[in-house]
Write an enzyme that holds these catalytic residues in place. Structure first.
Site, PDB file in Angstrom:
ATOM      1  N   GLU A   1      -6.415   3.392  -5.849  1.00  0.00           N
ATOM      2  CA  GLU A   1      -7.746   3.487  -5.256  1.00  0.00           C
ATOM      3  C   GLU A   1      -8.387   4.759  -5.787  1.00  0.00           C
ATOM      4  O   GLU A   1      -7.790   5.828  -5.720  1.00  0.00           O
ATOM      5  CB  GLU A   1      -7.646   3.515  -3.730  1.00  0.00           C
TER       6      GLU A   1
ATOM      7  N   ASP B   1       0.852  -1.174   0.000  1.00  0.00           N
ATOM      8  CA  ASP B   1       0.000   0.000   0.000  1.00  0.00           C
ATOM      9  C   ASP B   1       0.895   1.234   0.000  1.00  0.00           C
ATOM     10  O   ASP B   1       1.825   1.332   0.808  1.00  0.00           O
ATOM     11  CB  ASP B   1      -0.835  -0.013   1.289  1.00  0.00           C
TER      12      ASP B   1
ATOM     13  N   ASP C   1      -3.232   4.347  -2.296  1.00  0.00           N
ATOM     14  CA  ASP C   1      -4.352   4.867  -1.519  1.00  0.00           C
ATOM     15  C   ASP C   1      -4.845   6.200  -2.094  1.00  0.00           C
ATOM     16  O   ASP C   1      -4.033   7.091  -2.391  1.00  0.00           O
ATOM     17  CB  ASP C   1      -3.840   5.073  -0.075  1.00  0.00           C
TER      18      ASP C   1
ATOM     19  N   HIS D   1     -10.955  -3.987   3.331  1.00  0.00           N
ATOM     20  CA  HIS D   1     -10.897  -3.638   4.746  1.00  0.00           C
ATOM     21  C   HIS D   1     -11.764  -2.424   5.093  1.00  0.00           C
ATOM     22  O   HIS D   1     -11.839  -2.051   6.257  1.00  0.00           O
ATOM     23  CB  HIS D   1      -9.442  -3.358   5.122  1.00  0.00           C
ATOM     24  N   ASP D   2     -12.391  -1.790   4.108  1.00  0.00           N
ATOM     25  CA  ASP D   2     -13.196  -0.588   4.360  1.00  0.00           C
ATOM     26  C   ASP D   2     -14.698  -0.843   4.306  1.00  0.00           C
ATOM     27  O   ASP D   2     -15.481   0.101   4.450  1.00  0.00           O
ATOM     28  CB  ASP D   2     -12.887   0.489   3.311  1.00  0.00           C
TER      29      ASP D   2
END
Ligand code: TEU
Length: 558
Positions: A254, A98, A199, A327-328
């Protein structure tokens, strides 16, 4: 279409904090991942995406970084990381990391210096602005509620933070910041990692006039104000030319606020930018203007249309990513399936969907055993900053908090962050001590060990379905055509290339459903794979599908 490894890859996403704890401090660690590499390899995946493992005070669990070239103490050391990379590569598993560079932690030395003195060269690493009549410089809201501006300590000015106030946004206008980012990327790439998940890469360029926004709907603010800023493509291209083009790596950005119309600007083959992006079309369904805790109904037709539109948008020019959770968000079986009576059937049906679409597949840890949402009884049990800040805001607004807790059960990011359920021993075999976030109590019957022992388990179905995709390259590269788009229960589509046509039929409902296929010419359907053990019952062109039944057929034109 050009064939490349990252299009064919299946990526397994790890949230290290919740994966496996080996030093028994209740927090997952890198040695835990090393311990489970054989398990990951045996799934049949190709790449691991590691959520942030860098030094961080953990205001947002690693998405607030205080040192980009060192490992978070709870997770281990750089030596552990090097060993992980070596061990992964020796099993033919790649690792992508990430890259969180829209913002740093407020404890990063750059921000500390930036805050200390207006004359510091680091002041201009961040967006500092004067307030307006004792208030924030503009009316921008933060993703985590409240203003996106915070006044510096003993400072007359405010700094921008689109996320928490401990995540100040970097000023990408400053070329020194961009050089720092390139240096960080090279540090990890030179160690041999295989790419980055970037991200909120769509947010890095801001309108530095910082005008007020008139949009009320938070998603409009993201789409029209925060995302796709004036220099975003220039910054990404520079990253490509300075760094990425020198390595054979996978990049996935993302992309909140990226639409089907703008996606190819990020991923178009000729753009010298990214390989693919994550869009949130399907995951934002059912979210109203105040974001994901503002819930409204949605239906399967909208869901299908998201897949259709995105496939079409990226088919020629770019490349898509396929994921149903991370994970969100909530657990995919709870969000899109039925996590009670038909948990097994619907988890397998979702596996068919995930692994039969065009695009690079991303599978989130625990989804391969059908892990579900959790319903903690109190807000005190939650850890996630987004959940807690949304709860506090609802409290201030005088909402019915019992009702709001139910929304949290449905939507909280902690649904996906409860510890991985390895076996039925205390704490699901994740740790010998109380974990940082409580386990989902259903670990006693939903866990890897139980799945391993059952040939008909969700885990074994994933392994089969992954092998199936690997054996049918048309599932990666072939065409996609949505059929029956107006049907509210059935998701039916074709995948095809010049040699083969495959039909995927998914019953997204708790009901039995009949399906009659048009018989243009003479066609025979041969069932290649099903989530039920016995083949579907069929009379002529009419099929009877059981609840959450999903089948893949080979179409023979006679
Ligand atoms: O998420 C960015 C993002 O768009 C999220 O706001 C997402 O829409 C939201 O979490 C859904 O509830 C990334 C990371 O994935 C997330 O974990 C971080 O908190 C965030 O960036 C800030 O780094």
């Amino acid at each position: 279409m050009k064939k490349v490894w990252w299009k064919e890859s299946i990526v397994y996403q790890i949230y290290p904090r919740s994966f496996k704890d080996t030093d028994n401090d209740g927090i997952g660690d890198i040695r835990g991942i090393i311990q489970k590499l054989d398990y990951i390899r045996d799934l049949g995946v190709d790449v691991i995406w590691l959520c942030p493992v860098y030094r961080s005070p953990n205001d947002d669990n690693g998405y607030d970084i205080s040192d980009y070239t060192d490992i978070m103490e709870e997770f281990g050391t750089l030596d552990d990381f090097d060993e992980l990379l070596k061990e992964a590569h020796s099993r033919d598993l790649k690792i992508i990391m990430d890259l969180v560079v829209n913002h740093t932690s407020d404890e990063h030395p750059w921000f500390v210096a930036s805050q200390k003195s207006k004359n510091s060269p680091y002041r201009n690493y961040y967006h500092w602005r004067k307030g307006r009549a004792g208030k924030a410089p503009n009316n921008w809201p933060s993703f985590f509620k409240g203003s996106a501006w915070e006044r510096g300590k003993n400072d007359s000015e405010y700094y921008l933070h689109l996320f928490s106030k401990k995540q100040p946004d970097l000023n990408w206008e400053n070329s020194a910041v961009r050089k720092e980012v390139h240096r960080i990327m090279k540090f990890w790439l030179d160690k041999g990692i295989d790419g980055f998940r970037m991200d909120v890469i769509s947010l890095i360029s801001k309108d530095i006039g910082f005008p007020d926004t008139d949009y009320e709907d938070f998603y409009d603010v993201i789409d029209h104000v925060y995302a796709n800023g004036p220099r975003v493509h220039e910054f990404i291209r520079e990253m490509y030319e300075e760094v990425l083009c020198h390595y054979d790596v996978m990049t996935v950005g993302e992309g909140p606020g990226i639409t089907p119309d703008t996606a190819n600007l990020y991923v178009g083959h000729s753009r010298k930018a990214l390989n693919m992006i994550f869009h949130f079309g399907h995951l934002h369904l059912g979210s109203n203007k105040n974001g994901k805790y503002d819930v409204v109904p949605w239906d399967l037709r909208e869901f299908k249309s998201v897949f259709n539109i995105w496939d079409e948008a990226l088919a020629g020019e770019g490349w898509n990513s396929i994921f149903l959770g991370n994970h969100d968000f909530a657990r995919m079986v709870s969000r899109f399936g039925n996590d009670a009576r038909y948990r097994k059937e619907s988890a397998k049906l979702l596996a068919i969907l995930l692994l039969s679409m065009r695009g690079t597949v991303f599978l989130y840890q625990g989804d391969e055993i059908g892990m579900t949402n959790v319903a903690f009884p109190s807000i005190e049990d939650y850890n996630d900053i987004e959940t807690i800040s949304s709860y506090r805001e609802a409290e201030r607004a005088g909402r019915d908090m019992d009702e709001f807790l139910k929304i949290i059960h449905d939507r909280s990011r902690d649904n996906a962050r409860t510890p991985m359920q390895w076996n039925h021993s205390e704490n699901g075999g994740f740790s010998k001590t109380t974990p940082w976030l409580k386990c989902n109590p259903n670990y006693r019957h939903i866990n890897v060990a139980e799945n391993e022992g059952d040939p008909d388990s969700i885990l074994n179905f994933y392994r089969r379905m992954i092998r199936f995709r690997k054996n049918h390259s048309l599932l990666v590269y072939g065409g996609f055509q949505l059929l029956m788009e107006d049907d509210p229960d059935l998701f039916v589509y074709k995948r095809f290339d010049k040699n083969l046509e495959i039909l995927v039929v998914l019953n997204f409902s708790n009901k039995k459903r009949e399906l009659t296929l048009d018989a243009h010419g003479s066609r025979e359907l041969i069932c290649l794979l099903s989530n039920y053990d016995k083949p579907v019952s069929q009379q002529g062109n009419t099929f009877l599908l059981r609840p959450w039944e999903g089948n893949i057929y080979k179409v023979l034109n006679l």
